[in-house]
Design a protein around this motif. Sequence first.
Motif, PDB file in Angstrom:
ATOM      1  N   ASN A   1      -0.087 -35.477   4.900  1.00 28.15           N
ATOM      2  CA  ASN A   1       0.093 -34.064   5.241  1.00 28.15           C
ATOM      3  C   ASN A   1       1.519 -33.791   5.700  1.00 28.15           C
ATOM      4  O   ASN A   1       2.147 -32.781   5.318  1.00 28.15           O
TER       5      ASN A   1
ATOM      6  N   PHE B   1       4.266 -31.287   3.710  1.00 30.23           N
ATOM      7  CA  PHE B   1       4.749 -30.025   4.297  1.00 30.23           C
ATOM      8  C   PHE B   1       6.167 -30.145   4.869  1.00 30.23           C
ATOM      9  O   PHE B   1       6.660 -29.197   5.476  1.00 30.23           O
TER      10      PHE B   1
ATOM     11  N   ARG C   1       0.938 -26.225  -0.773  1.00 30.49           N
ATOM     12  CA  ARG C   1       2.144 -26.964  -0.398  1.00 30.49           C
ATOM     13  C   ARG C   1       3.368 -26.077  -0.589  1.00 30.49           C
ATOM     14  O   ARG C   1       3.415 -25.260  -1.534  1.00 30.49           O
TER      15      ARG C   1
END
Length: 472
Positions: free
Chosen positions: A378, A382, A428
């Motif tokens: 994650n 990001f 994203r």
Amino acid sequence: MRIVFRIFLGYFLVVGLAAWFLLDNARDRLQPALRQSMEDTLVDTANLLAELARDEVKAGTVGNGVFARRLEDFAARRLDADIWGIKKDRPNHRIYITDAQGRVLYDSDHLAVGQDYSRWNDVYLTLHGRYGARTSHPADQQSSVMHVAAPIRDGGRIIGVVTVAKPSSAVEPFFEQAFFGLARAGALVLAASLVVGGLLAWGLTRSLGRLVDYARAVGRGERVAAPDFGGGEVGVLGRALEGMRSELDGKRYVEDYVHALTHELKSPLAAIRGAAELIDADMAPADQAHFLGHIRHESARLGSIIDRLLALAQLESRRALEDVEPIALAALLAEAVEAKSAALRAGGLAVAVEAADGLTLRGERFLLGQALSNLLDNAIAFSPAGGRIELGATQAGGTVTITVRDHGPGVPDYALERVFERFYSLPRPGDGRKSTGLGLPFVREVASLHGGRVMLANAAGGGALATLALPA
């Protein structure tokens, strides 16, 4: 009223009533038994005196002869007897002798000499050849007096009657002593029974309380293992409840997953179907390559969803950790970063790891590594190109905290409450694509199995901060 008090009260009433009945019955049986014992002694005494007095009764000198003087000496005698703790210091018999017509010739109490006693049962029955005994209730005495007579014989002829009288109060101390002993023993048995009953009630309600706590925890959706209730009825009930819980969880689990999986697979399947329908032999090679790439991407996404879903399903079905071992957190963080080195280089991302060398945690190494891998995925997805990711591990008291921070756009406020839902994913920043939405739910299950929790929030200064708090 709680069940423990109801059980104990019922037990107390049963045992108390049984003890009262036994003591009351003992009182009713003990008094007659003592009087019968006293009557047996009086029979022996009366027959002995009848033999001793026979000659003087026959000679007519019983009132002023040797027999009377001996009885007077006996009445004046001071006794020093200790009968099972009860003192006896003087005789308490009354002895009187009548002739063949029932007229009193001698009375040790000097009350009835010359009187006609032929109508009293003790004298009347004895003169008629039967066993003579009676009980009287003199007004000047608090208890009754037992009279037992014996015939004085001259050959086969009855020439008189000797009666020995003794007040029932003479045996009352023995009755009270015996009854007090029985009452004390009964009280001890009652107290012991109540203690045993209390322990039994406590043990039963303790097991029931554990069963109730387990049922409530299951109702709240907590991950709890069924307590060991042993082999009794409560154990059977606990195992039945655990079996029912497993069946219901399995059915609900399958229903939830079928709905969620159906919803999530629709999108990539529709994309694959659409791309496949558009491809034909006359299509330009560049367009064919584009749609084939699209099909490959969506196929990979389907495979990823299925793999992650199977991993999550396997994790959610577990009730406890299996391979628990001490884990050095610095090494665990370093391994997680090394496993993502290719993705980190592709994004030009720098990673800072801060964890004390001696910091350890007891847990399942593989699961914690998988949880860290999901959090790093994650953070990488990001983070802006050339950004920085920070990993840390600290301990405060009995809690170890592992943090993963990125410097990306952070989490929108509307999504903060939903990020741990299955299949929920945010686009994203780079390509707008979404993940499977199963990574954070996986991390939450790992945290729950370890007795901890996971949180995701926006960090001060920008970016998202994932915190995994676990008991050391």
